[in-house]
Motif scaffolding. Structure first.
Motif, PDB file in Angstrom:
ATOM      1  N   LEU A  61       0.827  -1.204   0.000  1.00 39.62           N
ATOM      2  CA  LEU A  61       0.000   0.000   0.000  1.00 39.62           C
ATOM      3  C   LEU A  61       0.864   1.257   0.000  1.00 39.62           C
ATOM      4  O   LEU A  61       0.639   2.184  -0.786  1.00 39.62           O
ATOM      5  CB  LEU A  61      -0.918  -0.009   1.228  1.00 39.62           C
ATOM      6  CG  LEU A  61      -1.778   1.235   1.443  1.00 39.62           C
ATOM      7  CD1 LEU A  61      -2.863   1.320   0.385  1.00 39.62           C
ATOM      8  CD2 LEU A  61      -2.396   1.230   2.839  1.00 39.62           C
ATOM      9  N   ILE A  62       1.863   1.300   0.867  1.00 40.04           N
ATOM     10  CA  ILE A  62       2.739   2.472   0.948  1.00 40.04           C
ATOM     11  C   ILE A  62       3.468   2.703  -0.368  1.00 40.04           C
ATOM     12  O   ILE A  62       3.582   3.841  -0.848  1.00 40.04           O
ATOM     13  CB  ILE A  62       3.751   2.311   2.108  1.00 40.04           C
ATOM     14  CG1 ILE A  62       3.013   2.337   3.453  1.00 40.04           C
ATOM     15  CG2 ILE A  62       4.814   3.398   2.058  1.00 40.04           C
ATOM     16  CD1 ILE A  62       2.309   3.643   3.761  1.00 40.04           C
ATOM     17  N   ARG A  63       3.942   1.640  -0.984  1.00 43.86           N
ATOM     18  CA  ARG A  63       4.648   1.771  -2.262  1.00 43.86           C
ATOM     19  C   ARG A  63       3.717   2.330  -3.332  1.00 43.86           C
ATOM     20  O   ARG A  63       4.115   3.182  -4.140  1.00 43.86           O
ATOM     21  CB  ARG A  63       5.203   0.421  -2.683  1.00 43.86           C
ATOM     22  CG  ARG A  63       5.999   0.475  -3.984  1.00 43.86           C
ATOM     23  CD  ARG A  63       6.727  -0.825  -4.260  1.00 43.86           C
ATOM     24  NE  ARG A  63       5.829  -1.963  -4.240  1.00 43.86           N
ATOM     25  CZ  ARG A  63       5.901  -2.966  -3.355  1.00 43.86           C
ATOM     26  NH1 ARG A  63       6.843  -2.962  -2.429  1.00 43.86           N
ATOM     27  NH2 ARG A  63       5.040  -3.964  -3.388  1.00 43.86           N
ATOM     28  N   ALA A  64       2.470   1.883  -3.339  1.00 46.69           N
ATOM     29  CA  ALA A  64       1.512   2.362  -4.336  1.00 46.69           C
ATOM     30  C   ALA A  64       1.201   3.838  -4.172  1.00 46.69           C
ATOM     31  O   ALA A  64       0.834   4.519  -5.135  1.00 46.69           O
ATOM     32  CB  ALA A  64       0.220   1.542  -4.244  1.00 46.69           C
ATOM     33  N   CYS A  96       2.750  -9.753  -1.827  1.00 48.78           N
ATOM     34  CA  CYS A  96       1.428  -9.130  -1.862  1.00 48.78           C
ATOM     35  C   CYS A  96       1.391  -8.128  -3.016  1.00 48.78           C
ATOM     36  O   CYS A  96       2.262  -7.263  -3.131  1.00 48.78           O
ATOM     37  CB  CYS A  96       1.145  -8.409  -0.552  1.00 48.78           C
ATOM     38  SG  CYS A  96      -0.479  -7.616  -0.505  1.00 48.78           S
ATOM     39  N   VAL A  97       0.378  -8.245  -3.886  1.00 48.88           N
ATOM     40  CA  VAL A  97       0.274  -7.358  -5.045  1.00 48.88           C
ATOM     41  C   VAL A  97      -1.046  -6.589  -5.081  1.00 48.88           C
ATOM     42  O   VAL A  97      -1.267  -5.780  -5.975  1.00 48.88           O
ATOM     43  CB  VAL A  97       0.454  -8.148  -6.360  1.00 48.88           C
ATOM     44  CG1 VAL A  97       1.855  -8.755  -6.429  1.00 48.88           C
ATOM     45  CG2 VAL A  97      -0.621  -9.222  -6.513  1.00 48.88           C
ATOM     46  N   GLY A  98      -1.922  -6.835  -4.116  1.00 54.89           N
ATOM     47  CA  GLY A  98      -3.182  -6.104  -4.072  1.00 54.89           C
ATOM     48  C   GLY A  98      -3.703  -6.037  -2.652  1.00 54.89           C
ATOM     49  O   GLY A  98      -3.587  -7.007  -1.891  1.00 54.89           O
ATOM     50  N   THR A  99      -4.221  -4.868  -2.266  1.00 53.49           N
ATOM     51  CA  THR A  99      -4.750  -4.690  -0.915  1.00 53.49           C
ATOM     52  C   THR A  99      -6.092  -3.963  -0.980  1.00 53.49           C
ATOM     53  O   THR A  99      -6.329  -3.138  -1.862  1.00 53.49           O
ATOM     54  CB  THR A  99      -3.800  -3.853  -0.032  1.00 53.49           C
ATOM     55  OG1 THR A  99      -3.759  -2.501  -0.527  1.00 53.49           O
ATOM     56  CG2 THR A  99      -2.394  -4.428  -0.013  1.00 53.49           C
ATOM     57  N   GLY A 103       5.638   5.479  -1.735  1.00 52.74           N
ATOM     58  CA  GLY A 103       6.774   4.809  -1.124  1.00 52.74           C
ATOM     59  C   GLY A 103       7.438   5.528   0.028  1.00 52.74           C
ATOM     60  O   GLY A 103       8.495   5.100   0.497  1.00 52.74           O
ATOM     61  N   VAL A 104       6.852   6.619   0.517  1.00 51.51           N
ATOM     62  CA  VAL A 104       7.437   7.351   1.638  1.00 51.51           C
ATOM     63  C   VAL A 104       6.954   6.740   2.947  1.00 51.51           C
ATOM     64  O   VAL A 104       5.745   6.664   3.201  1.00 51.51           O
ATOM     65  CB  VAL A 104       7.056   8.844   1.580  1.00 51.51           C
ATOM     66  CG1 VAL A 104       7.650   9.586   2.777  1.00 51.51           C
ATOM     67  CG2 VAL A 104       7.534   9.453   0.268  1.00 51.51           C
ATOM     68  N   ASP A 105       7.881   6.308   3.774  1.00 48.23           N
ATOM     69  CA  ASP A 105       7.519   5.674   5.042  1.00 48.23           C
ATOM     70  C   ASP A 105       6.786   6.648   5.956  1.00 48.23           C
ATOM     71  O   ASP A 105       7.092   7.842   6.002  1.00 48.23           O
ATOM     72  CB  ASP A 105       8.759   5.150   5.754  1.00 48.23           C
ATOM     73  CG  ASP A 105       9.314   3.895   5.104  1.00 48.23           C
ATOM     74  OD1 ASP A 105       8.542   3.199   4.415  1.00 48.23           O
ATOM     75  OD2 ASP A 105      10.520   3.615   5.276  1.00 48.23           O
ATOM     76  N   GLU A 106       5.835   6.111   6.706  1.00 50.32           N
ATOM     77  CA  GLU A 106       5.136   6.901   7.712  1.00 50.32           C
ATOM     78  C   GLU A 106       5.910   6.868   9.023  1.00 50.32           C
ATOM     79  O   GLU A 106       6.796   6.023   9.225  1.00 50.32           O
ATOM     80  CB  GLU A 106       3.732   6.335   7.935  1.00 50.32           C
ATOM     81  CG  GLU A 106       2.841   6.417   6.717  1.00 50.32           C
ATOM     82  CD  GLU A 106       1.513   5.729   6.931  1.00 50.32           C
ATOM     83  OE1 GLU A 106       0.518   6.171   6.342  1.00 50.32           O
ATOM     84  OE2 GLU A 106       1.473   4.740   7.686  1.00 50.32           O
ATOM     85  N   SER A 107       5.543   7.777   9.914  1.00 51.03           N
ATOM     86  CA  SER A 107       6.146   7.763  11.242  1.00 51.03           C
ATOM     87  C   SER A 107       5.683   6.524  12.002  1.00 51.03           C
ATOM     88  O   SER A 107       4.628   5.950  11.691  1.00 51.03           O
ATOM     89  CB  SER A 107       5.714   9.011  12.020  1.00 51.03           C
ATOM     90  OG  SER A 107       4.325   8.940  12.308  1.00 51.03           O
ATOM     91  N   PRO A 108       6.459   6.070  12.989  1.00 49.58           N
ATOM     92  CA  PRO A 108       6.032   4.910  13.782  1.00 49.58           C
ATOM     93  C   PRO A 108       4.665   5.116  14.431  1.00 49.58           C
ATOM     94  O   PRO A 108       3.875   4.169  14.530  1.00 49.58           O
ATOM     95  CB  PRO A 108       7.142   4.784  14.833  1.00 49.58           C
ATOM     96  CG  PRO A 108       8.350   5.395  14.196  1.00 49.58           C
ATOM     97  CD  PRO A 108       7.814   6.534  13.372  1.00 49.58           C
ATOM     98  N   VAL A 140      -6.810   0.686  -0.504  1.00 49.68           N
ATOM     99  CA  VAL A 140      -6.908  -0.011  -1.787  1.00 49.68           C
ATOM    100  C   VAL A 140      -5.652   0.267  -2.615  1.00 49.68           C
ATOM    101  O   VAL A 140      -5.297   1.428  -2.834  1.00 49.68           O
ATOM    102  CB  VAL A 140      -8.157   0.429  -2.560  1.00 49.68           C
ATOM    103  CG1 VAL A 140      -8.221  -0.271  -3.920  1.00 49.68           C
ATOM    104  CG2 VAL A 140      -9.423   0.139  -1.747  1.00 49.68           C
ATOM    105  N   SER A 141      -4.997  -0.773  -3.063  1.00 52.82           N
ATOM    106  CA  SER A 141      -3.808  -0.598  -3.912  1.00 52.82           C
ATOM    107  C   SER A 141      -3.601  -1.817  -4.779  1.00 52.82           C
ATOM    108  O   SER A 141      -3.996  -2.934  -4.420  1.00 52.82           O
ATOM    109  CB  SER A 141      -2.558  -0.352  -3.055  1.00 52.82           C
ATOM    110  OG  SER A 141      -2.172  -1.536  -2.372  1.00 52.82           O
ATOM    111  N   VAL A 142      -2.993  -1.592  -5.931  1.00 58.12           N
ATOM    112  CA  VAL A 142      -2.564  -2.669  -6.807  1.00 58.12           C
ATOM    113  C   VAL A 142      -1.122  -2.368  -7.202  1.00 58.12           C
ATOM    114  O   VAL A 142      -0.796  -1.242  -7.608  1.00 58.12           O
ATOM    115  CB  VAL A 142      -3.437  -2.770  -8.082  1.00 58.12           C
ATOM    116  CG1 VAL A 142      -2.890  -3.844  -9.024  1.00 58.12           C
ATOM    117  CG2 VAL A 142      -4.887  -3.081  -7.710  1.00 58.12           C
ATOM    118  N   ALA A 143      -0.246  -3.350  -7.073  1.00 59.34           N
ATOM    119  CA  ALA A 143       1.152  -3.162  -7.453  1.00 59.34           C
ATOM    120  C   ALA A 143       1.231  -2.772  -8.929  1.00 59.34           C
ATOM    121  O   ALA A 143       0.521  -3.327  -9.776  1.00 59.34           O
ATOM    122  CB  ALA A 143       1.952  -4.430  -7.190  1.00 59.34           C
ATOM    123  N   ALA A 144       2.108  -1.816  -9.231  1.00 62.72           N
ATOM    124  CA  ALA A 144       2.250  -1.355 -10.621  1.00 62.72           C
ATOM    125  C   ALA A 144       2.655  -2.483 -11.559  1.00 62.72           C
ATOM    126  O   ALA A 144       2.397  -2.424 -12.765  1.00 62.72           O
ATOM    127  CB  ALA A 144       3.267  -0.215 -10.680  1.00 62.72           C
TER     128      ALA A 144
END
Length: 409
Positions: free
Chosen positions: A20-23, A55-58, A26-31, A82-86
């Motif tokens: 999901l983050i990559r979709a 995992c390629v879909g969420t 790709g910027v990491d969130e804070s803890p 909701v995300s789908v890997a590119a």
């Protein structure tokens, strides 16, 4: 790769969330932020698709209750994450997840599904229509003045640590929820979203600040905001960034806005995601120097047409037959007779001649009263089959206040 969709296991969350983050850049969130979203995740309503071990879909859903016209709090699935890997686009991944979600939502008895869309064009084909809009503004507080109502000077304001007054602020919010369609009754844990304050989200501004308003010894409103000071050749040029404001009465509302306008060393107030009919727009001396902008917010889908239309009330008596098109959820397709008024409604299948024809997407847009069926007809999205039916329906479906989604999910 298989497109079988399955429920997320707790030990799979990190990989699922990483997709999901990559979709989303790709910027990491804070803890703190990441930890809160893990706690809020409803694992039995979270779906994923895997290609081998990857995992390629969420897709997930939250169990919300949404205010509808008439004040009822209706179960609604909040579609999220909701995300789908590119690498796996155009293989039916998203359609598979949407199919499974809507089937599950129907089985669970929730008449509505709602979401906020990163790309609006994606969700129309699944029956979601834009149902609420919000206003943003960048107000030149050095030149714009406020005209406040009687009683404003009686409101006492005081600073407070956001966490220390969280319960009191939530009590104010909860009192407002029944009065505006589109608002969410916050479940335990969701109140923390409003005071989440990671450094990465501040963009150089101050930590989150809070002012509470009091009348007759009780808290009647609050504002949460950040300030960012700046200096130019002519002096101070700071900015106030409002994150949240709620008030139980006009005087409290005006007092909070007047405070935000008058913070020392600032000349700009940035406002995001406010109701389209927010009262401050009628207090300012020059609306043009506020640069208001309107944007889509909540997208809504009727999962159960009859259940959804019966859950709300109507501001004028209505007795109409709707011909509904719904290719993705065919159980909704057909003719439905809606009869209702300000006290309640009934919606049942009927073989009678239709008065109005539309798709479930347009019905979703009009459902909360923020989008006129008449306007949708002018765009060719709704067809009037009996003369006069459209005006009757538009009036009945309207709302006295603009629907509003108070925060994302």
């Amino acid at each position: 790769m298989t497109t079988d969709v399955r429920v997320l296991r707790q030990d799979e969350w990190d990989g699922w969330y990483a997709n999901l983050i990559r979709a989303f850049g790709g910027v990491d969130e804070s803890p703190e932020e990441r930890g809160l979203w893990r706690e809020l995740t409803e694992f039995d309503r979270s779906l994923g698709i895997w290609d081998g071990e990857v995992c390629v879909g969420t897709a997930g859903a939250f169990g919300f209750r949404l205010t509808v016209p008439g004040g009822a709090s209706v179960p609604a699935a909040g579609i999220t994450m909701v995300s789908v890997a590119a690498t796996h686009r155009r293989r039916g991944v998203l359609t598979s997840m949407m199919r499974r979600q809507l089937d599950d939502i129907r089985s669970g008895g929730e008449p509505l599904a709602v979401l906020t869309a990163s790309e609006p064009e994606i969700y129309g084909r699944f029956g979601y229509g834009a149902a609420t809009f919000h206003t943003s503004a960048e107000i030149d507080t050095s030149r714009v003045r406020l005209s406040v109502p009687a009683g404003t000077d009686e409101v006492r304001l005081r600073y407070a640590a956001p966490g220390d007054v969280l319960d009191a602020c939530e009590a104010v919010y909860a009192r407002l929820v029944p009065g505006r369609p589109g608002m969410l009754a916050r479940q335990p844990g969701w109140e923390r979203l409003g005071v989440l304050d990671p450094v990465s989200e501040r963009d150089g501004a101050s930590p989150l600040q809070c002012v509470v308003a009091e009348r007759d010894g009780r808290i009647t409103g609050y504002a949460r905001f950040r300030t960012k000071l700046d200096w130019g050749v002519t002096g101070h040029n700071g900015t106030v960034r409002l994150t949240d404001l709620a008030a139980l009465d006009p005087a409290t509302d005006a007092a909070l806005w007047r405070f935000l306008f008058g913070i020392d060393l600032t000349t700009t107030l940035i406002v995001r995601g406010r109701p389209a009919d927010d009262a401050w727009q009628h207090l300012v001396s020059d609306i043009r120097r506020c640069r208001p902008r309107l944007r889509d917010a909540l997208y809504l889908r009727l999962v159960d047409v009859a259940g959804a239309l019966e859950a709300r009330t109507y501001q004028a008596p209505v007795d109409l037959v709707f011909e509904v098109e719904d290719t993705f959820c065919p159980w909704n397709a057909g003719r439905w007779r809606l009869t209702g008024d300000a006290k309640g409604a009934s919606c049942v299948p009927t073989p009678d001649t239709a008065d109005i024809a539309l798709s479930v997407r347009e019905l979703g847009s009009a459902y909360l009263g923020g989008v006129s069926l008449m306007a949708l007809a002018a765009a060719g999205r709704v067809r009037e089959l009996r003369r006069g039916a459209l005006a009757e329906a538009s009036l009945a479906f309207g709302s006295a206040v603009a629907p509003w989604l108070p925060h994302g999910f």
